[in-house]
Design a protein around this motif. Structure first.
Motif, PDB file in Angstrom:
ATOM      1  N   TYR A 119       0.836  -1.200   0.000  1.00 51.18           N
ATOM      2  CA  TYR A 119       0.000   0.000   0.000  1.00 51.18           C
ATOM      3  C   TYR A 119       0.871   1.251   0.000  1.00 51.18           C
ATOM      4  O   TYR A 119       1.760   1.390   0.856  1.00 51.18           O
ATOM      5  N   VAL A 120       0.623   2.146  -0.947  1.00 51.61           N
ATOM      6  CA  VAL A 120       1.368   3.409  -1.011  1.00 51.61           C
ATOM      7  C   VAL A 120       0.378   4.546  -0.716  1.00 51.61           C
ATOM      8  O   VAL A 120      -0.543   4.802  -1.484  1.00 51.61           O
ATOM      9  N   HIS A 121       0.586   5.179   0.426  1.00 49.18           N
ATOM     10  CA  HIS A 121      -0.407   6.127   0.941  1.00 49.18           C
ATOM     11  C   HIS A 121      -0.367   7.480   0.217  1.00 49.18           C
ATOM     12  O   HIS A 121       0.625   7.822  -0.418  1.00 49.18           O
ATOM     13  N   PRO A 122      -1.460   8.260   0.350  1.00 51.10           N
ATOM     14  CA  PRO A 122      -1.507   9.572  -0.315  1.00 51.10           C
ATOM     15  C   PRO A 122      -0.751  10.660   0.456  1.00 51.10           C
ATOM     16  O   PRO A 122      -0.079  10.385   1.453  1.00 51.10           O
ATOM     17  N   PHE A 123      -0.909  11.896  -0.004  1.00 56.52           N
ATOM     18  CA  PHE A 123      -0.134  13.051   0.438  1.00 56.52           C
ATOM     19  C   PHE A 123      -0.771  13.723   1.665  1.00 56.52           C
ATOM     20  O   PHE A 123      -1.984  13.941   1.697  1.00 56.52           O
ATOM     21  N   THR A 124       0.044  14.070   2.635  1.00 59.94           N
ATOM     22  CA  THR A 124      -0.308  14.853   3.841  1.00 59.94           C
ATOM     23  C   THR A 124      -1.626  14.425   4.506  1.00 59.94           C
ATOM     24  O   THR A 124      -1.788  13.264   4.828  1.00 59.94           O
ATOM     25  N   GLU A 125      -2.574  15.355   4.707  1.00 61.65           N
ATOM     26  CA  GLU A 125      -3.791  15.024   5.472  1.00 61.65           C
ATOM     27  C   GLU A 125      -4.628  13.930   4.814  1.00 61.65           C
ATOM     28  O   GLU A 125      -5.392  13.247   5.469  1.00 61.65           O
ATOM     29  N   GLU A 126      -4.494  13.775   3.494  1.00 63.30           N
ATOM     30  CA  GLU A 126      -5.257  12.722   2.824  1.00 63.30           C
ATOM     31  C   GLU A 126      -4.872  11.352   3.375  1.00 63.30           C
ATOM     32  O   GLU A 126      -5.686  10.434   3.424  1.00 63.30           O
ATOM     33  N   MET A 127      -3.622  11.247   3.780  1.00 64.29           N
ATOM     34  CA  MET A 127      -3.149   9.988   4.356  1.00 64.29           C
ATOM     35  C   MET A 127      -3.848   9.722   5.687  1.00 64.29           C
ATOM     36  O   MET A 127      -4.307   8.612   5.956  1.00 64.29           O
ATOM     37  N   ASN A 128      -3.967  10.740   6.523  1.00 61.72           N
ATOM     38  CA  ASN A 128      -4.633  10.577   7.822  1.00 61.72           C
ATOM     39  C   ASN A 128      -6.088  10.175   7.652  1.00 61.72           C
ATOM     40  O   ASN A 128      -6.579   9.257   8.313  1.00 61.72           O
ATOM     41  N   LYS A 129      -6.760  10.922   6.765  1.00 69.37           N
ATOM     42  CA  LYS A 129      -8.195  10.710   6.604  1.00 69.37           C
ATOM     43  C   LYS A 129      -8.523   9.332   6.030  1.00 69.37           C
ATOM     44  O   LYS A 129      -9.612   8.816   6.231  1.00 69.37           O
ATOM     45  N   LEU A 179      -9.275  -1.156   6.630  1.00 69.12           N
ATOM     46  CA  LEU A 179     -10.401  -2.037   6.298  1.00 69.12           C
ATOM     47  C   LEU A 179     -10.092  -2.844   5.035  1.00 69.12           C
ATOM     48  O   LEU A 179     -10.371  -4.040   4.958  1.00 69.12           O
ATOM     49  N   GLN A 180      -9.497  -2.171   4.037  1.00 75.02           N
ATOM     50  CA  GLN A 180      -9.168  -2.870   2.793  1.00 75.02           C
ATOM     51  C   GLN A 180      -8.072  -3.907   3.020  1.00 75.02           C
ATOM     52  O   GLN A 180      -8.130  -5.004   2.482  1.00 75.02           O
ATOM     53  N   ALA A 181      -7.083  -3.545   3.810  1.00 72.22           N
ATOM     54  CA  ALA A 181      -5.992  -4.486   4.085  1.00 72.22           C
ATOM     55  C   ALA A 181      -6.547  -5.742   4.751  1.00 72.22           C
ATOM     56  O   ALA A 181      -6.177  -6.865   4.403  1.00 72.22           O
ATOM     57  N   ARG A 182      -7.472  -5.563   5.681  1.00 73.08           N
ATOM     58  CA  ARG A 182      -8.073  -6.720   6.363  1.00 73.08           C
ATOM     59  C   ARG A 182      -8.875  -7.570   5.382  1.00 73.08           C
ATOM     60  O   ARG A 182      -8.818  -8.796   5.422  1.00 73.08           O
ATOM     61  N   ALA A 183      -9.622  -6.899   4.490  1.00 72.86           N
ATOM     62  CA  ALA A 183     -10.442  -7.638   3.520  1.00 72.86           C
ATOM     63  C   ALA A 183      -9.554  -8.408   2.540  1.00 72.86           C
ATOM     64  O   ALA A 183      -9.854  -9.551   2.191  1.00 72.86           O
ATOM     65  N   LEU A 184      -8.463  -7.788   2.103  1.00 70.21           N
ATOM     66  CA  LEU A 184      -7.559  -8.473   1.171  1.00 70.21           C
ATOM     67  C   LEU A 184      -6.896  -9.659   1.860  1.00 70.21           C
ATOM     68  O   LEU A 184      -6.724 -10.727   1.270  1.00 70.21           O
ATOM     69  N   CYS A 185      -6.517  -9.464   3.096  1.00 71.32           N
ATOM     70  CA  CYS A 185      -5.885 -10.527   3.862  1.00 71.32           C
ATOM     71  C   CYS A 185      -6.840 -11.721   3.968  1.00 71.32           C
ATOM     72  O   CYS A 185      -6.455 -12.870   3.733  1.00 71.32           O
ATOM     73  N   ALA A 186      -8.098 -11.420   4.258  1.00 64.31           N
ATOM     74  CA  ALA A 186      -9.097 -12.487   4.364  1.00 64.31           C
ATOM     75  C   ALA A 186      -9.303 -13.177   3.018  1.00 64.31           C
ATOM     76  O   ALA A 186      -9.662 -14.351   2.957  1.00 64.31           O
ATOM     77  N   ALA A 187      -9.057 -12.444   1.917  1.00 69.15           N
ATOM     78  CA  ALA A 187      -9.233 -13.021   0.580  1.00 69.15           C
ATOM     79  C   ALA A 187      -7.960 -13.717   0.097  1.00 69.15           C
ATOM     80  O   ALA A 187      -7.876 -14.129  -1.059  1.00 69.15           O
ATOM     81  N   GLY A 188      -6.950 -13.814   0.945  1.00 73.94           N
ATOM     82  CA  GLY A 188      -5.763 -14.597   0.588  1.00 73.94           C
ATOM     83  C   GLY A 188      -4.542 -13.801   0.155  1.00 73.94           C
ATOM     84  O   GLY A 188      -3.564 -14.363  -0.323  1.00 73.94           O
ATOM     85  N   TYR A 189      -4.580 -12.493   0.338  1.00 78.47           N
ATOM     86  CA  TYR A 189      -3.430 -11.661  -0.027  1.00 78.47           C
ATOM     87  C   TYR A 189      -2.625 -11.278   1.220  1.00 78.47           C
ATOM     88  O   TYR A 189      -3.186 -11.118   2.298  1.00 78.47           O
ATOM     89  N   THR A 190      -1.332 -11.099   1.013  1.00 80.93           N
ATOM     90  CA  THR A 190      -0.486 -10.538   2.062  1.00 80.93           C
ATOM     91  C   THR A 190      -0.341  -9.043   1.767  1.00 80.93           C
ATOM     92  O   THR A 190      -0.063  -8.669   0.626  1.00 80.93           O
ATOM     93  N   VAL A 191      -0.578  -8.210   2.773  1.00 85.70           N
ATOM     94  CA  VAL A 191      -0.563  -6.754   2.543  1.00 85.70           C
ATOM     95  C   VAL A 191       0.461  -6.083   3.458  1.00 85.70           C
ATOM     96  O   VAL A 191       0.477  -6.340   4.672  1.00 85.70           O
ATOM     97  N   LEU A 192       1.287  -5.237   2.867  1.00 87.41           N
ATOM     98  CA  LEU A 192       2.216  -4.431   3.662  1.00 87.41           C
ATOM     99  C   LEU A 192       1.793  -2.971   3.586  1.00 87.41           C
ATOM    100  O   LEU A 192       1.701  -2.380   2.510  1.00 87.41           O
ATOM    101  N   GLN A 193       1.510  -2.413   4.757  1.00 90.95           N
ATOM    102  CA  GLN A 193       1.214  -0.989   4.846  1.00 90.95           C
ATOM    103  C   GLN A 193       2.482  -0.320   5.363  1.00 90.95           C
ATOM    104  O   GLN A 193       3.047  -0.764   6.365  1.00 90.95           O
ATOM    105  N   PHE A 194       2.925   0.737   4.694  1.00 89.65           N
ATOM    106  CA  PHE A 194       4.262   1.282   4.912  1.00 89.65           C
ATOM    107  C   PHE A 194       4.161   2.800   4.975  1.00 89.65           C
ATOM    108  O   PHE A 194       3.561   3.412   4.092  1.00 89.65           O
ATOM    109  N   ASP A 195       4.689   3.420   6.016  1.00 91.94           N
ATOM    110  CA  ASP A 195       4.660   4.888   6.110  1.00 91.94           C
ATOM    111  C   ASP A 195       5.961   5.456   5.528  1.00 91.94           C
ATOM    112  O   ASP A 195       7.054   5.081   5.959  1.00 91.94           O
ATOM    113  N   LEU A 196       5.828   6.362   4.596  1.00 87.81           N
ATOM    114  CA  LEU A 196       6.990   6.958   3.941  1.00 87.81           C
ATOM    115  C   LEU A 196       7.764   7.876   4.894  1.00 87.81           C
ATOM    116  O   LEU A 196       7.247   8.267   5.952  1.00 87.81           O
TER     117      LEU A 196
END
Lengths: 296, 285
Positions: B35-45, B52-69
């Motif tokens: 996951y590549v997050h958006p710019f400034t406050e958009e990232m927070n919001k 929620l998406q990471a959890r849904a993908l994980c449940a569907a069989g994907y491995t997800v890495l969320q990474f803060d730049l």
């Protein structure tokens, strides 16, 4: 002082919460738990809470900031500050588990995070909470919003010549006039006593008045939430005792906005918090180290 | 049952970066998603929706890495010291780290400006699939919007143009400008301004999802021409408009459940099944 940051996962009821603990090299026995307000997660608007945690950790204070259930990366259904007591308790537990030498906890909250801190104290009287840092506390009700608008917007507007000119030339829209009238009516209104007893603002006032530790109050000059709080707390009877709190330190930051969104304001908040923590620690620890005998 | 990610700080050449790894249930993941997050406050919001998406993908069989730049979220550093190129390097590092864990197909999932970073990182990451959420086809308007926040804050009667020009001059002279609590460096402004969704032939496919609450919504002309460019380069591209709010800019935290479902469904459809798909769009509600 050096510090490190650690990701914590801890439980609250059926859910798991995510928090980041900033750990100083040599931690004071007071730790800070940041309660996030509004539509933000643990980093805060423009990373305010990340930078605050790092500044306080550099000054020797362990800081935990976390997402409550349904916010940010924590699991569960979305909820607001009125339902956060169990989450705050879980965070204080997590702080103590990972920092056994931290004996006192200060709750730090901005906006409805400040309100949540007071509501937590009202509900639990948790003795681990030794201090409160409250920034622009949230007390909004329809009546308080109307009063603030009347006081700070309409008063200014009524003094402007062009308003009267437009009014008499029929250019002030009926909608604007009826808005003013509605606000005037609402601002004059008082809630019935039964509503007063139940309102979250009254519970905040009760917690504040009864709180045995120190309270740091920071108010922004360019912020409706802060103005509303002042208007409310200065006019409502339940808050009169609160203002006389013996350990209240208040600082006004006239140039700051609601989230202290420029570097200067942000650094002032960090400094004021850190200075205040230094003055708090010895007072709050004294009775626990050597119980005092009442002299009178 | 709620999926619990592993949260940790990953050591990178640029310093520790905050990560959450949602490991797929079962033996072989269907894909490795960064996951590549958006710019400034958009990232927070958008943090809640990303979780929620990471959890849904994980449940569907994907491995997800969320990474803060660098300088974002819980990662090390100050935003004001971060540069666009540094963010591209961060994304490449995270992609390589994820690739080393499994030979399952690599997905780069971007939101808004995150799509621009994903495309630049994909150049160095070899064959991969891209998932775009409400992509910004180029960085220039995004920078413009961000500078306008400052102009709006400082504006005293029609001075916006002058203020915008002043900000650009300050950046051009190498000085950072502080906007809505973020110090924007020249390196960041320049990189963002030049970034665009330039087609890459080695990308296997792009899932392109837009959001709208209007039933008659259509893609913008810029999106249509960008999509045409990717298709000309031989990339299979699935555009779709999904019902939901622009959760990265709403005042309160909002969710878009239709987007979560559409994301899992689109990613799970085999490439062959979507190749030669018509350009018409179906509104999913």
């Amino acid at each position: 002082m050096n510090y490190r940051e650690k990701a914590l996962v801890f439980h609250c009821a059926e859910d798991t919460l995510l928090g980041i603990l900033s750990v100083p090299e040599r931690a004071e026995d007071t730790g800070v738990v940041v309660i996030v307000g509004g539509p933000q997660y643990r980093a805060g608007s423009h990373r305010q809470f990340v930078l605050l945690s790092r500044a306080l950790a550099s000054a020797g204070y362990a800081v935990l900031r976390f997402d409550y259930r349904g916010m940010g990366d924590s699991s569960g259904d979305a909820r607001d500050f009125l339902g956060a007591n169990a989450d705050v308790a879980a965070a204080i537990d997590a702080m103590q588990t990972h920092m056994p030498n931290v004996r006192n906890v200060v709750l730090w909250g901005l906006c409805d995070g400040a309100s949540a801190a007071l509501l937590y104290c009202d509900e639990t009287s948790d003795e681990r909470v030794a201090g409160l840092c409250l920034l622009n506390p949230w007390v909004r009700s329809d009546a308080s919003l109307a009063r603030t608008q009347v006081k700070h917007y309409y008063t200014q507007r009524l003094l402007q010549r062009d308003f009267w000119y437009k009014l008499f030339s029929g250019k002030v829209a009926m909608k604007a006039l009826s808005g003013l009238l509605r606000n005037l009516q609402m601002s004059a209104g008082r809630s019935s006593p039964s509503q007063v007893a139940a309102s979250f603002q009254q519970r905040m006032a009760r917690a504040w008045s009864c709180f045995p530790g120190g309270i740091l109050l920071l108010l922004s000059g360019k912020d409706y939430t802060a103005k509303e709080f002042l208007g409310y707390a200065q006019s409502d009877p339940a808050w009169q005792a609160a203002w006389r709190h013996p350990k209240l330190s208040r600082h006004d930051l006239p140039e700051a906005d609601h989230t202290f969104s420029d570097g200067q304001a942000r650094r002032m908040v960090e400094q004021l918090t850190s200075d205040w923590l230094q003055t708090q620690a010895p007072i709050d620890n004294a009775p626990r180290q050597a119980p005092l005998v009442q002299s009178s | 049952m709620s999926v619990q990610p592993n949260a940790f700080f990953l050591d990178t050449p640029g310093g520790p970066r905050f990560c959450q790894l949602y490991s797929a249930q079962g033996s072989i993941p269907r894909g490795m998603v960064l996951y590549v997050h958006p710019f400034t406050e958009e990232m927070n919001k958008s943090r809640r929706m990303a979780a929620l998406q990471a959890r849904a993908l994980c449940a569907a069989g994907y491995t997800v890495l969320q990474f803060d730049l660098h300088g974002c979220g819980d990662s090390s550093g100050d935003f004001g010291d971060a540069t666009w190129q540094g963010w591209v390097d961060d994304t490449v590092f995270a992609g390589q780290w994820l690739k080393a864990k499994s030979s399952a197909p690599l997905w780069l999932w971007g939101l808004r400006a995150g799509c621009l970073l994903a495309v630049e990182a994909a150049k160095s990451l070899g064959p991969c699939d891209l998932l775009f959420w409400a992509p910004t086809p180029s960085g220039k308007p995004l920078l413009q919007q961000f500078l306008r926040l400052k102009a709006a804050g400082d504006m005293v009667g029609g001075q916006a143009k002058v203020i915008m020009e002043g900000l650009r001059q300050q950046l051009a002279a190498g000085h950072a400008v502080e906007i809505a609590g973020y110090a924007l460096s020249r390196g960041m402004a320049q990189g963002l301004e030049q970034a665009a969704l330039i087609p890459l032939a080695h990308v296997r496919r792009v899932v392109w999802l837009e959001l709208s609450t209007r039933p008659d919504a259509s893609l913008t002309p810029v999106a249509v021409s960008t999509i045409a460019g990717w298709r000309e380069a031989g990339v299979t591209l699935q555009p779709q408009i999904v019902n939901g709010p622009a959760f990265w800019q709403t005042t309160e935290i909002e969710e878009a459940p239709a987007l979560i479902a559409a994301t899992v469904a689109s990613m799970s459809t085999p490439v062959d099944a979507v190749r030669d798909q018509a350009t018409s769009l179906d509104m999913v509600t």
